[in-house]
Scaffold this motif. Structure first.
Motif, PDB file in Angstrom:
ATOM      1  N   PHE A 485       0.827  -1.210   0.000  1.00  0.00           N
ATOM      2  CA  PHE A 485       0.000   0.000   0.000  1.00  0.00           C
ATOM      3  C   PHE A 485       0.865   1.266   0.000  1.00  0.00           C
ATOM      4  CE2 PHE A 485      -3.703  -2.346   2.287  1.00  0.00           C
ATOM      5  CZ  PHE A 485      -3.986  -3.033   1.120  1.00  0.00           C
ATOM      6  N   PHE A 486       1.960   1.240   0.757  1.00  0.00           N
ATOM      7  CA  PHE A 486       2.831   2.418   0.775  1.00  0.00           C
ATOM      8  C   PHE A 486       3.535   2.588  -0.569  1.00  0.00           C
ATOM      9  CE2 PHE A 486       6.811   4.555   2.708  1.00  0.00           C
ATOM     10  CZ  PHE A 486       6.311   5.811   2.399  1.00  0.00           C
ATOM     11  N   THR A 487       3.977   1.475  -1.162  1.00  0.00           N
ATOM     12  CA  THR A 487       4.614   1.559  -2.474  1.00  0.00           C
ATOM     13  C   THR A 487       3.649   2.127  -3.503  1.00  0.00           C
ATOM     14  OG1 THR A 487       6.108  -0.285  -2.001  1.00  0.00           O
ATOM     15  CG2 THR A 487       5.698   0.218  -4.319  1.00  0.00           C
ATOM     16  N   ARG A 488       2.394   1.682  -3.456  1.00  0.00           N
ATOM     17  CA  ARG A 488       1.393   2.223  -4.389  1.00  0.00           C
ATOM     18  C   ARG A 488       1.203   3.728  -4.153  1.00  0.00           C
ATOM     19  NH1 ARG A 488      -2.912   0.176  -7.482  1.00  0.00           N
ATOM     20  NH2 ARG A 488      -3.666   1.933  -8.720  1.00  0.00           N
ATOM     21  N   GLY A 489       1.218   4.138  -2.884  1.00  0.00           N
ATOM     22  CA  GLY A 489       1.120   5.566  -2.592  1.00  0.00           C
ATOM     23  C   GLY A 489       2.286   6.351  -3.160  1.00  0.00           C
ATOM     24  N   GLU A 504      12.235   6.089  -6.615  1.00  0.00           N
ATOM     25  CA  GLU A 504      13.377   5.307  -6.132  1.00  0.00           C
ATOM     26  C   GLU A 504      13.028   4.554  -4.853  1.00  0.00           C
ATOM     27  OE1 GLU A 504      17.006   8.126  -7.870  1.00  0.00           O
ATOM     28  OE2 GLU A 504      16.246   8.422  -5.827  1.00  0.00           O
ATOM     29  N   GLN A 505      12.295   5.199  -3.959  1.00  0.00           N
ATOM     30  CA  GLN A 505      11.879   4.525  -2.727  1.00  0.00           C
ATOM     31  C   GLN A 505      10.913   3.374  -3.038  1.00  0.00           C
ATOM     32  OE1 GLN A 505      12.966   4.816   0.284  1.00  0.00           O
ATOM     33  NE2 GLN A 505      14.198   6.673   0.109  1.00  0.00           N
ATOM     34  N   ALA A 506      10.018   3.577  -4.000  1.00  0.00           N
ATOM     35  CA  ALA A 506       9.093   2.507  -4.383  1.00  0.00           C
ATOM     36  C   ALA A 506       9.853   1.297  -4.920  1.00  0.00           C
ATOM     37  CB  ALA A 506       8.098   3.016  -5.426  1.00  0.00           C
ATOM     38  N   LEU A 507      10.885   1.546  -5.725  1.00  0.00           N
ATOM     39  CA  LEU A 507      11.700   0.453  -6.253  1.00  0.00           C
ATOM     40  C   LEU A 507      12.440  -0.267  -5.131  1.00  0.00           C
ATOM     41  CD1 LEU A 507      13.107   2.303  -9.383  1.00  0.00           C
ATOM     42  CD2 LEU A 507      11.599   0.317  -9.432  1.00  0.00           C
TER      43      LEU A 507
END
Length: 546
Positions: A485-489, A504-507
């Motif tokens: 959920f945080f990655t999607r955000g 970059e944080q999502a990756l």
């Protein structure tokens, strides 16, 4: 004070003064159970759960029931929002043993954490069709003492069933268009064409179903799918499930017409419902959907946002010991607050009366209180009254302002002020999506603040996510929902403002998911990480739960 007094969870702290000798979920509790040869009584709930409050008042605050519990069991309290992994595991057990589920969740297990009995709410004394604690506990004690082998055999059988249903299918398949078509047909077969939604009562918004229908309608050029979604969204926004004074959606409706809500408000619902209305606005151009989104966000930013910019978890259904008291109105109150013409308009538009339109869920009896809801749309109401819709909207806005001012003098419901990474991720996603779709920079700023807070505070020394923050302390190993959920955000934030740092944080977080949650042998992803606490079963979930 029992051992819960040093916990962070608002739910556990609500039970810190119970006469029950509660433990938090811990090795210490299970060691005590083994040493004293006692079963473990596990109670799972959350701080804004109405029936959790009822069972607490009736049973856990009752000295006689507490004495029985303390003699028979080692007693453990768990906040389901802090430990969704435990809740999911033992809720599966409850559905296997009782055919149902819900909160408070009650599980009785051996000292090695294997369950053999489960249910939900138990009153202190037996009622017709429902055993009470004073009868249940002696029965469990008798079975534990005199029929131990039956208990152990049953735990082995339950564990084997858990392992079986948690195993992946032998021949995994890709999601096909045929499966997507079947999902649409399933929803179509359950659609309530009269009142919107699916099935009868109770009715939950389940906004991910509505988002599916909107996207399916675009994919297949299927007007029926879009119609089912919009009829439901229209009915929800007119119903008592929507707080038209303070905004935001209540948890669910207890009736088919969306009139009588269960009054708690969950942050997760606000995020998911806002996204459904955003997609509906994009699909239809109906300006009312955009207004609903803006009202939901106004509620969240005003009532559910911490000073640091992160978001609180929920607001209770109860205030001053009564469910819904904060939200209901008597005609006497409306006479005192509104001018005669305003009150008459409110009576006609919102279907309020001296008798009241709100009925107690348990008894079904009306008590003279009213929930404000719309039988018809504003356009239909304006046509029936013979006045311009804009004039009606302006007058209703004046009425709303007066009622809101009065409501703010009431004692508000309890607020669960813990910060959860997964639910904050959903809200970041909704706000960033709203900023992009509606061109609202303030929503983007709110999403950034929350994301920056999570990145700064909700990680351990290795950069892995933590699940809960409260009282200046982050803790609990992050679970799959936290990462996803945080990655999607973060991805929605990147799409809104093209800040490469969020991408970059999502990756980076996705690399952790692949390393710690992915089942390389059978495919799919486990709910808990490989470095998390080892439970009876390491579950996978392929469906949306509560």
């Amino acid at each position: 004070m029992n051992r819960l007094a040093s916990e962070k969870s608002p739910y556990l702290l609500q039970h810190a003064e119970n006469p029950v000798n509660w433990y938090p979920w811990s090795d210490e509790a299970f060691k005590k159970a083994r040493a004293e040869d006692k079963p473990v009584f596990l109670s799972i709930g959350y701080s804004t759960c109405h029936w959790c409050h009822v069972m607490a008042h009736e049973s856990f605050e009752n000295p006689d029931v507490a004495e029985l519990m303390n003699k028979a069991f080692v007693n453990i309290k768990v906040d389901r929002e802090e430990r969704p992994d435990l809740d999911s595991l033992y809720m599966t057990v409850c559905s296997l043993l009782s055919g149902g589920g819900g909160w408070p969740l009650t599980v009785i297990m051996t000292p090695d954490r294997k369950p053999f009995f489960s249910g939900t709410y138990f009153p202190s004394h037996s009622l017709p069709g429902r055993i009470g604690m004073t009868d249940l506990i002696p029965r469990i004690v008798e079975i534990w003492k005199n029929r131990r082998q039956e208990v152990l055999d049953s735990t082995d059988s339950i564990l084997a069933t858990l392992e079986k249903i948690s195993a992946p299918p032998e021949n995994g398949e890709y999601i096909s268009m045929e499966l997507i078509d079947k999902a649409h047909e399933n929803l179509k077969s359950r659609f309530d064409a009269t009142y919107g939604g699916f099935g009868t009562a109770p009715k939950f918004p389940t906004p991910h179903n509505l988002t599916f229908l909107l996207r399916y309608g675009a994919l297949r050029q299927n007007g029926d799918a879009v119609h089912m979604a919009t009829v439901t969204l229209d009915a929800m926004s007119r119903g008592g499930i929507y707080d038209r004074i303070g905004h935001g959606f209540h948890r669910y409706a207890t009736d088919r017409k969306w009139l009588l809500p269960h009054f708690e408000k969950m942050l997760s619902d606000q995020a998911l419902i806002a996204m459904a209305y955003l997609e509906a606005w994009s699909a239809t151009g109906n300006s009312r959907y955009k207004e609903i989104v803006e009202e939901i966000f106004a509620y969240v930013l005003e009532r559910m946002t911490s000073p640091e910019g992160s978001f609180y978890t929920a607001e209770d259904a109860d205030s001053e010991g009564e469910e819904g008291k904060y939200y209901l109105w008597t005609m006497e109150e409306l006479r005192a607050l509104l001018a005669d013409d305003e009150r008459e308009l409110a009576r006609r538009i919102y279907s309020v009366s001296e008798e009241g339109n709100f009925a107690d869920e348990a008894s079904g009896k009306k008590n003279g209180t009213n929930i404000l809801f719309l039988e018809k749309s504003l356009a239909e109401n304006a046509a029936n009254l013979g006045i311009p819709e804009r004039h009606l909207q302006d007058t209703l806005r004046i009425i709303r302002d007066k009622l809101l001012a009065a409501r703010l003098t009431r004692k508000p419901p309890h607020k669960d002020d813990k910060i959860l990474t997964d639910i904050n991720g959903l809200m970041i996603q909704a706000l960033a999506m709203g900023a992009r779709v509606l061109d609202r920079p303030r929503y983007l700023e709110a999403a950034r603040r929350a994301a920056d807070f999570l990145l700064a505070v909700m990680q351990d020394g290795q950069g892995r996510l933590l699940h809960r923050f409260r009282d200046q302390e982050a803790g609990i190993t992050g679970m799959l929902d936290d990462y996803v959920f945080f990655t999607r955000g973060l991805l929605e934030l990147y799409q809104a403002d093209f800040s490469v740092g969020y991408l970059e944080q999502a990756l980076r977080l996705t690399e952790i998911v692949l390393a710690e949650f992915h089942d390389e042998k059978n495919g799919g992803f486990f709910q808990t990480s490989i470095s998390g606490e080892k439970l009876l079963i390491r579950q996978k979930q392929i469906y949306d739960g509560a």
